[in-house]
Design a protein around this motif. Structure first.
Motif, short mmCIF file in Angstrom:
data_model
loop_
_atom_site.label_atom_id
_atom_site.label_comp_id
_atom_site.label_asym_id
_atom_site.label_seq_id
_atom_site.Cartn_x
_atom_site.Cartn_y
_atom_site.Cartn_z
N LYS A 49 0.84 -1.20 0.00
CA LYS A 49 0.00 0.00 0.00
C LYS A 49 0.88 1.25 0.00
N ALA A 50 1.93 1.25 0.82
CA ALA A 50 2.84 2.39 0.87
C ALA A 50 3.52 2.60 -0.48
N LYS A 51 3.94 1.51 -1.12
CA LYS A 51 4.54 1.62 -2.46
C LYS A 51 3.56 2.22 -3.45
N ASP A 52 2.33 1.72 -3.44
CA ASP A 52 1.31 2.24 -4.35
C ASP A 52 1.09 3.73 -4.15
N VAL A 53 0.95 4.14 -2.90
CA VAL A 53 0.68 5.54 -2.60
C VAL A 53 1.81 6.43 -3.10
N ILE A 54 3.03 6.15 -2.70
CA ILE A 54 4.13 7.05 -3.04
C ILE A 54 4.43 7.02 -4.54
N ASP A 55 4.35 5.84 -5.16
CA ASP A 55 4.66 5.75 -6.59
C ASP A 55 3.59 6.41 -7.46
N SER A 56 2.32 6.18 -7.12
CA SER A 56 1.28 6.79 -7.95
C SER A 56 1.27 8.30 -7.81
N VAL A 57 1.51 8.80 -6.61
CA VAL A 57 1.55 10.25 -6.41
C VAL A 57 2.76 10.86 -7.11
N ARG A 58 3.91 10.23 -7.02
CA ARG A 58 5.11 10.75 -7.70
C ARG A 58 4.88 10.86 -9.20
N ARG A 59 4.22 9.88 -9.79
CA ARG A 59 3.95 9.90 -11.23
C ARG A 59 3.01 11.04 -11.63
N LYS A 60 2.24 11.54 -10.70
CA LYS A 60 1.27 12.59 -11.01
C LYS A 60 1.87 13.99 -10.97
N GLY A 61 3.12 14.09 -10.57
CA GLY A 61 3.80 15.37 -10.67
C GLY A 61 4.02 16.12 -9.37
N ARG A 62 4.53 17.32 -9.56
CA ARG A 62 4.97 18.16 -8.44
C ARG A 62 3.83 18.55 -7.50
N GLU A 63 2.70 18.96 -8.05
CA GLU A 63 1.59 19.39 -7.21
C GLU A 63 1.07 18.24 -6.33
N ALA A 64 0.90 17.08 -6.93
CA ALA A 64 0.44 15.91 -6.18
C ALA A 64 1.46 15.52 -5.12
N SER A 65 2.74 15.55 -5.47
CA SER A 65 3.80 15.22 -4.53
C SER A 65 3.82 16.19 -3.36
N SER A 66 3.67 17.48 -3.64
CA SER A 66 3.63 18.49 -2.58
C SER A 66 2.44 18.27 -1.67
N PHE A 67 1.31 17.88 -2.24
CA PHE A 67 0.12 17.62 -1.42
C PHE A 67 0.36 16.44 -0.50
N LEU A 68 0.97 15.38 -1.01
CA LEU A 68 1.27 14.20 -0.19
C LEU A 68 2.19 14.58 0.96
N ILE A 69 3.23 15.34 0.67
CA ILE A 69 4.16 15.76 1.72
C ILE A 69 3.45 16.58 2.79
N ALA A 70 2.63 17.54 2.37
CA ALA A 70 1.90 18.38 3.33
C ALA A 70 0.95 17.53 4.18
N ALA A 71 0.28 16.58 3.55
CA ALA A 71 -0.66 15.73 4.29
C ALA A 71 0.10 14.85 5.28
N LEU A 72 1.23 14.31 4.87
CA LEU A 72 2.03 13.48 5.77
C LEU A 72 2.53 14.32 6.95
N CYS A 73 2.97 15.53 6.68
CA CYS A 73 3.43 16.42 7.76
C CYS A 73 2.31 16.68 8.76
N GLN A 74 1.10 16.79 8.27
CA GLN A 74 -0.05 17.04 9.15
C GLN A 74 -0.43 15.79 9.94
N LEU A 75 -0.38 14.64 9.31
CA LEU A 75 -0.84 13.40 9.94
C LEU A 75 0.20 12.73 10.83
#
Length: 86
Positions: A49-75
């Motif tokens: 699941k962790a692989k799926d999340v990080i890999d699919s978000v990385r493929r979607k680009g900078r904005e998606a990656s930034s959102f994931l980082i911000a969400a992880l920082c919050q959670l």
């Protein structure tokens, strides 16, 4: 995207299933992932699941990656600090 690439292995190893499920919910809610991507990820083991999340978000680009980082920082402030994402 480079940040996520740099921390990919450690993220996969250390992120909890609870945080992953919360990330999936946030990613779906904000349109970063589709219903199908979320459902597919939820059926897998924590590491897969962790692989799926990080890999699919990385493929979607900078904005998606930034959102994931911000969400992880919050959670999970501790993990985001350990991964030098804060």
């Amino acid at each position: 995207m480079k940040k996520l690439c740099a921390v990919r292995a450690e993220f996969i190893q250390r992120v909890s299933d609870t945080v992953l499920n919360q990330l999936l919910d946030k990613l779906l809610q904000h349109g970063v992932i589709s219903d199908e991507e979320m459902e597919s990820a939820r059926t897998k083991s924590r590491a897969e699941k962790a692989k799926d999340v990080i890999d699919s978000v990385r493929r979607k680009g900078r904005e998606a990656s930034s959102f994931l980082i911000a969400a992880l920082c919050q959670l999970d402030e501790w993990l985001s600090r350990e991964l030098s994402l804060r």
